[in-house]
Scaffold this motif. Structure first.
Motif, PDB file in Angstrom:
ATOM      1  N   PRO A  11       0.811  -1.219   0.152  1.00  0.00           N
ATOM      2  CA  PRO A  11      -0.013   0.067   0.025  1.00  0.00           C
ATOM      3  C   PRO A  11       0.848   1.327   0.075  1.00  0.00           C
ATOM      4  O   PRO A  11       0.380   2.343  -0.443  1.00  0.00           O
ATOM      5  CB  PRO A  11      -0.890  -0.147   1.191  1.00  0.00           C
ATOM      6  N   TYR A  12       2.141   1.333   0.339  1.00  0.00           N
ATOM      7  CA  TYR A  12       2.736   2.476   0.483  1.00  0.00           C
ATOM      8  C   TYR A  12       4.375   2.203   0.340  1.00  0.00           C
ATOM      9  O   TYR A  12       4.983   2.345   1.442  1.00  0.00           O
ATOM     10  CB  TYR A  12       2.381   3.209   1.718  1.00  0.00           C
ATOM     11  N   PRO A  13       5.210   2.129  -0.652  1.00  0.00           N
ATOM     12  CA  PRO A  13       6.305   2.038  -0.745  1.00  0.00           C
ATOM     13  C   PRO A  13       7.166   3.227  -0.839  1.00  0.00           C
ATOM     14  O   PRO A  13       8.197   3.500  -0.772  1.00  0.00           O
ATOM     15  CB  PRO A  13       6.718   1.156  -2.223  1.00  0.00           C
ATOM     16  N   GLY A  14       6.176   4.493  -0.960  1.00  0.00           N
ATOM     17  CA  GLY A  14       6.633   5.899  -0.859  1.00  0.00           C
ATOM     18  C   GLY A  14       7.075   6.395  -2.263  1.00  0.00           C
ATOM     19  O   GLY A  14       6.367   6.391  -3.104  1.00  0.00           O
ATOM     20  N   ARG A  15       8.624   6.440  -2.450  1.00  0.00           N
ATOM     21  CA  ARG A  15       9.040   6.871  -3.649  1.00  0.00           C
ATOM     22  C   ARG A  15       9.584   5.494  -4.398  1.00  0.00           C
ATOM     23  O   ARG A  15      10.390   4.878  -3.495  1.00  0.00           O
ATOM     24  CB  ARG A  15       9.804   7.918  -3.666  1.00  0.00           C
ATOM     25  N   GLY A  16       9.661   5.261  -5.577  1.00  0.00           N
ATOM     26  CA  GLY A  16      10.427   4.235  -5.822  1.00  0.00           C
ATOM     27  C   GLY A  16      11.104   4.521  -7.304  1.00  0.00           C
ATOM     28  O   GLY A  16      10.645   5.429  -7.997  1.00  0.00           O
ATOM     29  N   ILE A  17      12.235   3.626  -7.510  1.00  0.00           N
ATOM     30  CA  ILE A  17      12.999   3.752  -8.803  1.00  0.00           C
ATOM     31  C   ILE A  17      13.279   2.325  -9.163  1.00  0.00           C
ATOM     32  O   ILE A  17      13.701   1.434  -8.542  1.00  0.00           O
ATOM     33  CB  ILE A  17      14.436   4.543  -8.463  1.00  0.00           C
ATOM     34  N   ALA A  18      12.949   2.215 -10.599  1.00  0.00           N
ATOM     35  CA  ALA A  18      13.485   1.008 -11.125  1.00  0.00           C
ATOM     36  C   ALA A  18      14.302   1.200 -12.387  1.00  0.00           C
ATOM     37  O   ALA A  18      13.755   2.255 -13.200  1.00  0.00           O
ATOM     38  CB  ALA A  18      12.104   0.147 -11.472  1.00  0.00           C
ATOM     39  N   LEU A  19      15.199   0.512 -12.341  1.00  0.00           N
ATOM     40  CA  LEU A  19      16.092   0.759 -13.699  1.00  0.00           C
ATOM     41  C   LEU A  19      16.298  -0.848 -14.200  1.00  0.00           C
ATOM     42  O   LEU A  19      16.644  -1.602 -13.634  1.00  0.00           O
ATOM     43  CB  LEU A  19      17.470   1.409 -13.349  1.00  0.00           C
ATOM     44  N   GLY A  20      16.545  -0.737 -15.648  1.00  0.00           N
ATOM     45  CA  GLY A  20      16.795  -2.149 -16.027  1.00  0.00           C
ATOM     46  C   GLY A  20      16.847  -2.127 -17.457  1.00  0.00           C
ATOM     47  O   GLY A  20      17.044  -0.959 -18.223  1.00  0.00           O
TER      48      GLY A  20
END
Length: 238
Positions: A11-20
């Motif tokens: 419900p709440y990961p906050g801010r997220g970054i994904a690279l790939g």
């Protein structure tokens, strides 16, 4: 991990970054999102700039404290793309412009001064060849006197594989910082628009605020970008 299942179950990961890397091994992939629980945090939109994006108050009359929520999440420099959850974007850019390393820039910074959460600073750097770096700066079990700095390097990305890092493990009071290594996730061959739609749908509808997705063609450098904002303007976003 299935990226969308992971997001929809939190419900709440906050801010997220994904690279790939895309499954066809032809494009680098960038995902960045922000979520918010307070009116101040939710009162934001992503806005395109000449070299990336910035956050901006959707309703300036409701902005109470811009210090930790107005910044440039994405900036580019000499083919590199910097993505972070705070003004460390500018610190990293300045260091890169001076020929200094990503990690050295972040050794001058610490987690955010917002106790008792002590929100981690998360950062990513995508190189022109598709290699990438991720970092998290966080307090040691909520101890404001100790900053732990972690750096992760992926010099030879695998087709269809990415790594995800968020500020928080999940919802809570105080919010628990992300734990462990970046999560290994799957990427397909979606366009930026299609991937953005899928990520947005997976994020908690009550807490999602803004989303940025970009793919970068590794042969030509051509980019494909999609932005979705909670506060739609002109019917462009949803």
């Amino acid at each position: 991990m299935n990226f969308f299942d992971m997001l929809s179950g939190n419900p709440y990961p906050g801010r997220g970054i994904a690279l790939g890397r895309s499954a066809d091994n032809e494009r680098a992939v960038i995902v960045y999102f922000i979520m918010g629980r307070s009116e101040n945090s939710r009162n934001r939109v992503f806005e395109a700039t000449d070299d990336g994006i910035r956050t901006r108050a959707f309703d300036a009359s409701k902005m109470t404290d811009p210090s930790l929520i107005i910044y440039h999440p994405v900036r580019t420099l000499h083919g590199h793309t910097i993505v972070t959850n705070g003004d460390q974007t500018d610190t990293i850019r300045d260091y890169l412009a001076a020929g200094k390393p990503f990690a050295d820039a972040l050794r001058t910074r610490t987690f955010e001064p917002d106790g008792p959460n002590w929100t981690p600073r998360i950062s990513g750097l995508l190189a022109p060849d598709g290699g990438y770096r991720l970092s998290i700066l966080k307090s040691a079990d909520g101890d404001a006197a100790c900053c732990e700095r972690f750096f992760f390097e992926y010099d030879a990305p695998i087709a269809g594989v990415g790594h995800f890092l968020s500020t928080y493990e999940t919802d809570g009071s105080p919010l628990p910082s992300f734990r462990g290594e970046p999560r290994r996730i799957e990427f397909g061959n979606e366009t930026a628009e299609a991937l953005a739609a899928a990520v947005w749908s997976a994020l908690n509808a009550a807490n999602r605020v803004s989303l940025f997705v970009r793919t970068v063609d590794l042969a030509t450098g051509r980019t494909d970008t999609a932005i979705i904002n909670r506060h739609a303007e002109g019917g462009q976003n949803a």
